[in-house]
Design an enzyme around this catalytic site. Structure first.
Site, PDB file in Angstrom:
ATOM      1  N   TYR A  35       0.841  -1.209   0.000  1.00 37.46           N
ATOM      2  CA  TYR A  35       0.000   0.000   0.000  1.00 37.46           C
ATOM      3  C   TYR A  35       0.871   1.252   0.000  1.00 37.46           C
ATOM      4  O   TYR A  35       0.649   2.184  -0.793  1.00 37.46           O
ATOM      5  CB  TYR A  35      -0.921   0.000   1.216  1.00 37.46           C
ATOM      6  CG  TYR A  35      -1.731   1.270   1.345  1.00 37.46           C
ATOM      7  CD1 TYR A  35      -2.889   1.463   0.588  1.00 37.46           C
ATOM      8  CD2 TYR A  35      -1.325   2.295   2.209  1.00 37.46           C
ATOM      9  CE1 TYR A  35      -3.619   2.643   0.682  1.00 37.46           C
ATOM     10  CE2 TYR A  35      -2.049   3.474   2.309  1.00 37.46           C
ATOM     11  CZ  TYR A  35      -3.202   3.640   1.548  1.00 37.46           C
ATOM     12  OH  TYR A  35      -3.922   4.803   1.638  1.00 37.46           O
ATOM     13  N   GLU A 113      28.020 -21.476 -15.112  1.00 34.14           N
ATOM     14  CA  GLU A 113      26.767 -20.753 -14.903  1.00 34.14           C
ATOM     15  C   GLU A 113      25.613 -21.586 -15.438  1.00 34.14           C
ATOM     16  O   GLU A 113      25.761 -22.268 -16.459  1.00 34.14           O
ATOM     17  CB  GLU A 113      26.777 -19.409 -15.649  1.00 34.14           C
ATOM     18  CG  GLU A 113      27.896 -18.477 -15.267  1.00 34.14           C
ATOM     19  CD  GLU A 113      28.064 -17.363 -16.290  1.00 34.14           C
ATOM     20  OE1 GLU A 113      27.056 -16.707 -16.631  1.00 34.14           O
ATOM     21  OE2 GLU A 113      29.190 -17.167 -16.769  1.00 34.14           O
ATOM     22  N   LYS A 115      22.608 -22.475 -17.582  1.00 35.17           N
ATOM     23  CA  LYS A 115      22.172 -22.003 -18.903  1.00 35.17           C
ATOM     24  C   LYS A 115      20.653 -21.838 -18.870  1.00 35.17           C
ATOM     25  O   LYS A 115      19.900 -22.754 -19.175  1.00 35.17           O
ATOM     26  CB  LYS A 115      22.583 -22.971 -20.006  1.00 35.17           C
ATOM     27  CG  LYS A 115      22.351 -22.412 -21.408  1.00 35.17           C
ATOM     28  CD  LYS A 115      22.847 -23.354 -22.477  1.00 35.17           C
ATOM     29  CE  LYS A 115      22.711 -22.706 -23.853  1.00 35.17           C
ATOM     30  NZ  LYS A 115      21.341 -22.267 -24.160  1.00 35.17           N
ATOM     31  N   GLU A 172      20.018 -12.944 -20.003  1.00 37.40           N
ATOM     32  CA  GLU A 172      18.956 -13.813 -20.495  1.00 37.40           C
ATOM     33  C   GLU A 172      17.640 -13.368 -19.869  1.00 37.40           C
ATOM     34  O   GLU A 172      17.525 -13.277 -18.640  1.00 37.40           O
ATOM     35  CB  GLU A 172      19.248 -15.262 -20.094  1.00 37.40           C
ATOM     36  CG  GLU A 172      18.595 -16.295 -20.958  1.00 37.40           C
ATOM     37  CD  GLU A 172      19.356 -16.553 -22.258  1.00 37.40           C
ATOM     38  OE1 GLU A 172      18.797 -17.267 -23.108  1.00 37.40           O
ATOM     39  OE2 GLU A 172      20.483 -16.050 -22.428  1.00 37.40           O
ATOM     40  N   CYS A 404     -16.809 -43.760 -35.021  1.00 33.77           N
ATOM     41  CA  CYS A 404     -16.470 -42.487 -34.382  1.00 33.77           C
ATOM     42  C   CYS A 404     -16.952 -42.510 -32.935  1.00 33.77           C
ATOM     43  O   CYS A 404     -18.121 -42.835 -32.676  1.00 33.77           O
ATOM     44  CB  CYS A 404     -17.123 -41.328 -35.145  1.00 33.77           C
ATOM     45  SG  CYS A 404     -16.950 -39.727 -34.321  1.00 33.77           S
TER      46      CYS A 404
END
Length: 662
Positions: A35, A113, A115, A172, A404
């Site tokens: 708030y 690191e 990816k 990224e 069907c």
């Protein structure tokens, strides 16, 4: 009164909110309530409305987003954004280590690191203020996506005094798993197509023309590199400095002194991969010392000092409880696997694709089998194999039903012996699918008419076929649960807009068997008007590039059926105006494309014909002379070669946007 504030007080308020953003989005340690934050932001907006000349580029209000002009200018990168070579096996990994150590003469320190599976971007700061952000593009040039990048709350719009005046970071852009699920939940509620994976969602968000909408999706960013006049000699240290300056670094960079330590770390990361808040598809291994990086150099394709070790797509093992049948818009029966729920890539999977009867026979998939399920970036996972050792006794080979499952009429088998089709034109499943396809994004693109609304209108007896869409009234929509005045107005407005339909879209919307959007465009370009298409002979159709005998016969057959002709005439009488084709478009002029893999929305020949019709050329092999590689499902070796040559890669959706920009 806000006009009592001085510019110094305005700047102090900007700095105050900037600090709140950093604590909330980067440190995850807010010190004020939502708030109180909202009150500060409202005060800021009010002051800027009174004094627009005071607004600075690093104002927190810049994150709220304005409407973009409608296109993304292409800009040349300050340094090429090269790709990183991939490795999938330990043998390939050891080859990389051997090359590095042979060149340097010793074992260097490596930085690992995560990816993150996202969209690569370059972000430039001048005088410590964010001035431009570019997508990777083709590595040499990218699109200016600055307005949407500014909406990322964890990204600083202004840097502290200890940071360099001029800095470029690479990172990224991605969505966390939780945010991705929220986005797809909203897509489902809005009856819009879901995103296949977080990477697609991130890419789509960066290309939104409304930055306000982009801001609502909560993109994340992780920095993986930085360029300044005075970098340290350690890549790892550079990342730590970026973190100190307020940049988010979620790749968990770690340093390792030996190859053995690196390999051990790769195995450890694989174990926790599914527990991470974001999707990763591997680990990036970099030689840490920047002087060593210069010695190792780069090829025209990629850096010699970095390698991406990719993990295999995750598989799960579960029980195939049943094989269900779906009936598509053309009546084709498609088998779908009902699975005992299994968790894959952080989500519960209970359905998987089986493609067709022939595929089930080839893999000998039976109800009750223990099956291997793979999720490789698609919404619907696929069954990739069977554990025969666990097959229960008494299982029987699965056969396609002769009737069907919806209308219970006998089905027919196509001449290719792969497709089984319900030929009952009154089958409710096929009818609903036809209507849904007709209003869908790849057809007339009538917004706010999703599958649930279509099904409800059909069940209420308010629509029976496609032309009924243009007779829907406000009274009809009031009968659909949950529809309110605003929703009803939006639907009616979208229907009215769809009455002016470009010829190629209208033909595609009809759902003529074997005629996708590429074939529809070829027909529109050749005949120019709907009347000419409807009256075309078999001989006239066969001479069109991309329209073979089978497709030509299907088109003639479609327009010889009185029900189809009568429905089209009914649409025209209801005010539908099919716009003649304009030859003005030459979106592929002078460009050469190569296609690899299978496409979903059009056949290979349709795609090639559409490219040629738009002024482009189609090649058969990848070389430096081509402009784009179009990648479908199961691409071949062409993809790897294109990546090595840094040739822009397009998926089918990208190609469609080039072919049909409107």
């Amino acid at each position: 009164m806000h006009n009592m504030y001085t510019r110094e007080q305005y700047l102090a308020l900007c700095k105050d909110i900037e600090e709140d953003d950093y604590r909330y989005y980067v440190l995850h340690d807010p010190i004020i309530s939502d708030y109180d934050y909202d009150m500060k932001m409202q005060k800021l907006l009010s002051i800027e409305a009174q004094h627009p000349e005071w607004r600075v580029l690093w104002s927190p209000s810049m994150r709220l987003g304005d409407r973009i002009s409608g296109s993304f200018p292409v800009v040349t990168h300050s340094h090429p954004m090269l790709s990183i070579a991939n490795a999938y096996t330990l043998e390939e990994l050891n080859d990389f280590f051997s090359r590095v150590e042979k060149t340097l003469g010793y074992t260097p320190t490596y930085t690992l690191e995560l990816k993150i599976d996202g969209i690569a971007v370059a972000i430039r700061y001048e005088q410590r203020v964010l001035v431009q952000a570019l997508s990777r593009g083709n590595g040499r040039q990218g699109e200016d996506i600055t307005t949407n990048i500014r909406t990322i709350r964890s990204l600083p719009l202004r840097l502290p005094k200890e940071a360099p005046e001029f800095l470029e970071v690479r990172g990224e852009v991605f969505f966390t798993r939780a945010t991705f699920e929220q986005i797809n939940s909203i897509q489902r509620q809005s009856e819009k197509p879901e995103f296949a994976n977080p990477r697609n969602a991130a890419g789509g968000t960066l290309k939104l023309l409304s930055a306000k909408e982009a801001a609502q999706r909560n993109l994340e960013l992780s920095i993986y590199g930085a360029w300044a006049e005075e970098n340290t000699e350690s890549h790892y240290d550079n990342l730590m400095l970026c973190q100190k300056w307020g940049f988010p670094v979620f790749g968990r960079p770690r340093q390792y002194k030996s190859v053995e330590e690196v390999v051990k770390a790769l195995h450890e990361i694989a174990k926790i991969r599914d527990q991470l808040p974001m999707e990763i598809d591997g680990v990036v291994i970099k030689v840490d010392n920047t002087e060593d990086q210069k010695v190792l150099g780069m090829t025209a394709k990629h850096y010699r000092w970095a390698l991406a070790y990719k993990y295999a797509p995750e598989q799960g093992e579960t029980i195939l409880e049943d094989i269900l049948i779906q009936v598509g818009r053309t009546g084709v029966l498609t088998p779908v696997a009902k699975l005992r729920p299994v968790f894959l890539s952080g989500s519960k999977v209970s359905r998987a694709s089986l493609y067709n009867e022939e595929e089930i026979e080839r893999k000998d998939i039976r109800i009750g089998d223990t099956v291997y399920v793979e999720k490789g970036g698609e919404i619907i996972p696929k069954v990739v194999g069977v554990c025969l050792e666990k097959r229960p006794e008494g299982t029987k080979p699965w056969v396609m039903p002769e009737y069907c499952p919806v209308c219970h009429e006998r089905v027919s088998r196509e001449s290719d012996k792969v497709s089984v089709r319900c030929t009952n034109s009154s089958c409710s499943a096929g009818t609903i699918e036809k209507i849904r396809f007709f209003v869908g994004r790849e057809a007339l693109d009538i917004e706010h008419l999703g599958e649930k609304v279509i099904t409800k209108l059909f069940d209420l007896g308010l629509i029976h076929r496609r032309c009924d869409i243009f007779q829907i009234t406000e009274e009809d929509l009031l009968q659909v649960p949950g529809f309110k005045d605003k929703s009803i107005k939006n639907v009616l407005k979208s229907i009215e807009k769809a009455k002016s339909a470009p010829l190629e879209r209208f033909i595609a919307a009809l759902g003529i068997p074997y005629v996708g959007i590429g074939g529809a465009n070829a027909l529109a370009q050749h005949f120019l008007s709907l009347d000419a298409v409807m009256s075309a002979s078999l001989e006239e159709l066969k001479v069109i590039d991309g329209i073979g005998s089978k497709v030509a016969e299907s088109i003639v057959d479609y327009f010889h059926q009185s029900d189809n002709v009568e429905e089209i005439q009914k649409m025209l009488s209801l005010g539908v105006n099919v716009l003649p084709y304009s030859r003005a478009s030459a979106s592929c002029q002078g460009k050469t494309f190569v296609i690899t893999g299978s496409l979903e929305k059009m056949t290979r020949s349709e795609a090639e014909a559409s490219i040629r019709n738009c002024g482009g050329k189609v090649g058969s092999s990848v070389s430096k002379s081509i402009n784009y590689l179009v990648v479908g499902k199961d691409p071949g070796s062409k993809l790897k070669k294109a990546q090595e040559l840094q040739i822009p890669i397009l998926n089918e959706s990208d190609l469609l946007k080039i072919l049909y920009p409107n």
